[in-house]
Design an enzyme around this catalytic site. Structure first.
Site, PDB file in Angstrom:
ATOM      1  N   PHE A 124     -42.489  16.602  75.133  1.00  0.00           N
ATOM      2  CA  PHE A 124     -41.548  16.570  76.241  1.00  0.00           C
ATOM      3  C   PHE A 124     -41.026  15.149  76.404  1.00  0.00           C
ATOM      4  O   PHE A 124     -41.667  14.180  75.995  1.00  0.00           O
ATOM      5  CB  PHE A 124     -42.213  17.044  77.538  1.00  0.00           C
ATOM      6  CG  PHE A 124     -41.582  18.269  78.127  1.00  0.00           C
ATOM      7  CD1 PHE A 124     -41.715  19.504  77.521  1.00  0.00           C
ATOM      8  CD2 PHE A 124     -40.849  18.195  79.294  1.00  0.00           C
ATOM      9  CE1 PHE A 124     -41.144  20.639  78.064  1.00  0.00           C
ATOM     10  CE2 PHE A 124     -40.273  19.320  79.862  1.00  0.00           C
ATOM     11  CZ  PHE A 124     -40.419  20.556  79.237  1.00  0.00           C
ATOM     12  N   GLN A 245     -32.780  13.387  90.346  1.00  0.00           N
ATOM     13  CA  GLN A 245     -32.759  13.565  88.890  1.00  0.00           C
ATOM     14  C   GLN A 245     -31.676  14.538  88.456  1.00  0.00           C
ATOM     15  O   GLN A 245     -31.586  15.649  88.977  1.00  0.00           O
ATOM     16  CB  GLN A 245     -34.110  14.093  88.416  1.00  0.00           C
ATOM     17  CG  GLN A 245     -34.189  14.249  86.910  1.00  0.00           C
ATOM     18  CD  GLN A 245     -35.608  14.491  86.451  1.00  0.00           C
ATOM     19  OE1 GLN A 245     -36.070  15.629  86.424  1.00  0.00           O
ATOM     20  NE2 GLN A 245     -36.325  13.418  86.119  1.00  0.00           N
ATOM     21  N   HIS A 247     -30.764  16.756  85.437  1.00  0.00           N
ATOM     22  CA  HIS A 247     -31.342  17.302  84.205  1.00  0.00           C
ATOM     23  C   HIS A 247     -30.266  17.289  83.128  1.00  0.00           C
ATOM     24  O   HIS A 247     -29.138  17.711  83.369  1.00  0.00           O
ATOM     25  CB  HIS A 247     -31.834  18.732  84.430  1.00  0.00           C
ATOM     26  CG  HIS A 247     -32.783  19.202  83.369  1.00  0.00           C
ATOM     27  ND1 HIS A 247     -32.378  19.459  82.077  1.00  0.00           N
ATOM     28  CD2 HIS A 247     -34.119  19.458  83.401  1.00  0.00           C
ATOM     29  CE1 HIS A 247     -33.424  19.849  81.364  1.00  0.00           C
ATOM     30  NE2 HIS A 247     -34.494  19.848  82.148  1.00  0.00           N
ATOM     31  N   LEU A 257     -30.370  26.061  84.452  1.00  0.00           N
ATOM     32  CA  LEU A 257     -31.229  25.149  83.706  1.00  0.00           C
ATOM     33  C   LEU A 257     -31.569  25.691  82.324  1.00  0.00           C
ATOM     34  O   LEU A 257     -31.937  26.857  82.160  1.00  0.00           O
ATOM     35  CB  LEU A 257     -32.518  24.923  84.490  1.00  0.00           C
ATOM     36  CG  LEU A 257     -33.608  24.096  83.802  1.00  0.00           C
ATOM     37  CD1 LEU A 257     -33.149  22.656  83.630  1.00  0.00           C
ATOM     38  CD2 LEU A 257     -34.908  24.158  84.600  1.00  0.00           C
ATOM     39  N   GLU A 260     -36.213  21.462  79.168  1.00  0.00           N
ATOM     40  CA  GLU A 260     -36.426  20.367  78.236  1.00  0.00           C
ATOM     41  C   GLU A 260     -37.294  20.808  77.069  1.00  0.00           C
ATOM     42  O   GLU A 260     -37.328  20.167  76.024  1.00  0.00           O
ATOM     43  CB  GLU A 260     -37.081  19.203  78.980  1.00  0.00           C
ATOM     44  CG  GLU A 260     -37.085  17.894  78.229  1.00  0.00           C
ATOM     45  CD  GLU A 260     -37.496  16.756  79.140  1.00  0.00           C
ATOM     46  OE1 GLU A 260     -38.435  16.032  78.764  1.00  0.00           O
ATOM     47  OE2 GLU A 260     -36.884  16.598  80.207  1.00  0.00           O
ATOM     48  N   ARG A 291     -35.361  11.814  81.263  1.00  0.00           N
ATOM     49  CA  ARG A 291     -34.164  12.557  81.675  1.00  0.00           C
ATOM     50  C   ARG A 291     -33.048  11.667  82.209  1.00  0.00           C
ATOM     51  O   ARG A 291     -31.881  11.915  81.935  1.00  0.00           O
ATOM     52  CB  ARG A 291     -34.558  13.603  82.729  1.00  0.00           C
ATOM     53  CG  ARG A 291     -35.409  14.713  82.150  1.00  0.00           C
ATOM     54  CD  ARG A 291     -35.889  15.660  83.229  1.00  0.00           C
ATOM     55  NE  ARG A 291     -36.670  16.738  82.628  1.00  0.00           N
ATOM     56  CZ  ARG A 291     -37.286  17.691  83.324  1.00  0.00           C
ATOM     57  NH1 ARG A 291     -37.196  17.678  84.650  1.00  0.00           N
ATOM     58  NH2 ARG A 291     -37.967  18.631  82.730  1.00  0.00           N
ATOM     59  N   HIS A 358     -31.076  18.320  89.608  1.00  0.00           N
ATOM     60  CA  HIS A 358     -32.239  19.150  89.316  1.00  0.00           C
ATOM     61  C   HIS A 358     -33.419  18.913  90.254  1.00  0.00           C
ATOM     62  O   HIS A 358     -34.076  19.858  90.671  1.00  0.00           O
ATOM     63  CB  HIS A 358     -32.682  18.874  87.871  1.00  0.00           C
ATOM     64  CG  HIS A 358     -33.870  19.658  87.422  1.00  0.00           C
ATOM     65  ND1 HIS A 358     -33.895  21.034  87.406  1.00  0.00           N
ATOM     66  CD2 HIS A 358     -35.083  19.259  86.958  1.00  0.00           C
ATOM     67  CE1 HIS A 358     -35.063  21.457  86.948  1.00  0.00           C
ATOM     68  NE2 HIS A 358     -35.808  20.407  86.688  1.00  0.00           N
ATOM     69  N   ARG A 403     -38.534  11.182  87.464  1.00  0.00           N
ATOM     70  CA  ARG A 403     -39.698  12.008  87.124  1.00  0.00           C
ATOM     71  C   ARG A 403     -39.683  12.397  85.651  1.00  0.00           C
ATOM     72  O   ARG A 403     -38.650  12.766  85.106  1.00  0.00           O
ATOM     73  CB  ARG A 403     -39.698  13.285  87.977  1.00  0.00           C
ATOM     74  CG  ARG A 403     -40.802  14.265  87.589  1.00  0.00           C
ATOM     75  CD  ARG A 403     -40.804  15.489  88.463  1.00  0.00           C
ATOM     76  NE  ARG A 403     -39.650  16.344  88.299  1.00  0.00           N
ATOM     77  CZ  ARG A 403     -39.455  17.207  87.291  1.00  0.00           C
ATOM     78  NH1 ARG A 403     -40.350  17.287  86.318  1.00  0.00           N
ATOM     79  NH2 ARG A 403     -38.386  17.975  87.258  1.00  0.00           N
TER      80      ARG A 403
END
Length: 602
Positions: A124, A245, A247, A257, A260, A291, A358, A403
């Site tokens: 990730f 954030q 995304h 969405l 990721e 991100r 996001h 994050r």
């Protein structure tokens, strides 16, 4: 009590939890199993809470598929936060991560498995081994439906523990006494339209984020910042609300969405020339950079004319090389989303994506145990007795200015469990309910009375849409000081419009117009906190990138626009006077050496 408040029906519980997502149900499980009388309020059926939309995984250094340990996870999270995360809280989360994942496995969570039976883990963004040297497989996944599986698992355990759920109820306001202690909430039952006074020894906010303050959002329509609004109206400041954030991979034109986990499985971002452009920006991590970094790179490609499509306004996410079998096994929901929202078969062609709002990094300031904090007269902080907050509505702060993917579900589990344990210990020493103040429900009743008495005024969703468009324009991926200053003025004007919202339908049973009007009163608190905090932070840090302050990486004092001398601090926004105060970032972990600030490169 006043006549209005005393006439309300009342219920008593040991603990009231507002929100039935992952953090709320993880806390309620600890409490119900300990034998306490727990009520969980939710605007929707618990398994429809927004945790169900999380796809990619839960971060934990199990080391099932590659070398890993919690020290690497800790380093990545501090670096990912752009040094705005509190390092004691980050250490606590990363050390607890394997424990809460194994605990969830024992609850019955259907994780994907490796051939040897261990939990499957995928790479990730921003997660590395050996302090940034190479990507690591740390995301514990159930295909691309990890949040869905987690939420159902927790709900089943809560049913077995006999947790009481109040489904389709909306909490309105916190009840505080003269000492500032929280004694419960007022709440509206949607089915009947009746208002109740719910008294509790402890109240826990787990209401999720406020992503619906933006026009293009991956968030569900229920994510209207209700906990933030309740806290702000009660005089509790909101922390670090300038950090939102984006995304990188929201479906272009739809905002839905795409996890990721796509890039974790090997998907590649390509521009109009078919170039894997992230190699230019992040030579080591490439498409698996954090991100905020990937979103800015995508936005830059589009701004410089290398976007895809007839209007050159999106980037292509290419998964065709992964093969149909891998996609259908590891990314089945993404395959369905491609068909339903982009008319694309991702096994044969790329899917158009753009950065989409996001996640909220800021929120209600808390301790590691979820206790809500407010500034005290001496310049320090004190705990608000009887009030906790966990999950996305809270700010511990483990995410800081950005994050890392998979740390959101981890946040829910670690701090939901920690708050539950702390409340258990506290409640065992609380024998009686405190007396309710005379005006316990007056604020809520006045809000409802104003809506019922109005004969004219704007429709709530028109005001909400104008608010979302304003936030999208003035608090986007790239910001300018002039634009943010203008956004501050526009949001202040919108607050006046919120106070003049009208309600044509005065009926009580399932009156969704009334619910929407009440939600807009929460949205405006989150929006004004965001806009005011952002305009005041004159630097670039994590998700807060301001064109005016970008500088070269070799500027020692301001690496890439970050100003640690003046801005290595948390912002606190106060609703009563739309003012800001600040508090220091905790750079001291619990047991290990601190990670000092440096330039973020990937």
């Amino acid at each position: 009590m006043t006549a209005l408040t005393s006439s309300l029906p009342k219920r008593r519980f040991d603990v009231i939890i507002i929100g039935a997502g992952g953090s709320g149900m993880r806390a309620s499980l600890q409490l119900a199993r300990a034998g306490f009388n727990v009520a969980v309020l939710s605007k929707v059926f618990p398994t429809r809470s927004h945790t169900v939309a999380a796809q990619g995984g839960i971060g934990a250094s199990l080391g099932n598929m590659s070398e890993d340990n919690w020290h690497y996870h800790f380093y990545d999270t501090v670096k990912g936060s752009d040094w705005l995360g509190d390092q004691d809280a980050i250490e606590f989360m990363c050390r607890e991560a394997p424990k809460v994942v194994y605990e969830l496995e024992h609850f019955g969570m259907p994780f994907d498995r490796n051939p040897d039976g261990t939990i499957y883990q995928r790479p990730f963004g921003g997660h590395t081994a050996n302090y940034g040297e190479k990507p690591v497989q740390r995301a514990c996944a159930a295909a691309d439906r990890t949040g869905h599986a987690m939420l159902h698992t927790l709900y089943q355990q809560n049913v077995a523990a006999r947790t009481t759920f109040f489904v389709e109820w909306m909490a309105l306001d916190l009840v505080r006494n003269a000492d500032g202690d929280v004694l419960g909430v007022t709440a509206l039952e949607m089915e009947t339209g009746d208002t109740y006074l719910l008294q509790a020894k402890t109240t826990l906010l787990a209401t999720g984020g406020a992503g619906r303050i933006f026009a293009a959002s991956t968030n569900a329509f229920i994510n209207t910042g209700d906990g933030l609004g309740m806290a702000a109206r009660a005089g509790i400041p909101l922390q670090d609300m300038e950090f939102w954030q984006f995304h990188p991979t929201g479906v272009a034109g739809a905002g839905v969405l795409l996890t990721e986990g796509c890039r974790g499985e090997g998907a590649i971002l390509r521009n109009a020339q078919g170039e894997r452009f992230m190699e230019r920006y992040a030579p080591t991590l490439k498409d698996l950079a954090p991100r905020d970094f990937v979103s800015r790179c995508m936005d830059q490609e589009i701004k410089e004319g290398r976007g895809c499509g007839p209007n050159k306004d999106y980037i292509n996410l290419d998964m065709t090389h992964l093969g149909g079998d891998t996609i259908l096994k590891r990314l089945p929901s993404v395959f369905e989303i491609g068909h339903n929202f982009a008319n694309v078969d991702i096994t044969k062609e790329p899917i158009p994506v753009v950065p989409t709002i996001h996640y909220q990094m800021g929120g209600i300031p808390t301790t590691i145990n979820g206790q809500v904090l407010v500034p005290d007269a001496s310049g320090g902080q004190r705990v608000v007795n009887g009030l906790y907050a966990v999950g996305e509505c809270a700010c511990v702060s483990v995410h800081g200015a950005n994050r890392l993917g998979t740390n959101s579900l981890l946040d829910l589990l670690v701090f939901g469990r920690a708050a539950g344990n702390h409340i258990v210990d506290t409640l065992e020493r609380k024998a009686e309910f405190a007396d309710l103040p005379r005006d316990a429900a007056d604020r809520s009743l006045a809000r409802l009375a104003r809506l019922d008495a109005c004969t004219e005024g704007e429709y709530a969703q028109i005001v909400a849409d104008d608010l979302r468009n304003t936030m999208q324009q003035h608090a986007g991926v790239f910001r300018t000081q002039a634009s943010m200053n203008e956004g501050v003025r526009k949001v202040a004007a919108l607050r006046q419009r919120v106070q003049a919202i009208g309600l044509k339908d005065k009926s009580k049973v399932f009156n969704t117009a009334r619910i929407e009007a009440l939600e807009v009163e929460n949205l405006i608190e989150a929006a004004q906190a965001t806009m005011t905090s952002a305009a005041a932070r004159t630097e670039c840090r994590g998700a807060h990138t301001v064109n005016d302050y970008e500088r070269a990486a070799d500027d020692a004092e301001h690496p890439l626009g970050r100003n640690d001398r003046d801005w290595l601090k948390h912002s606190l926004w106060h609703s009563a006077d739309n003012a800001l105060s600040y508090k220091p970032v905790n750079l001291k972990p619990l047991t290990v050496a601190s990670v000092p600030p440096k330039v973020r490169t990937f």
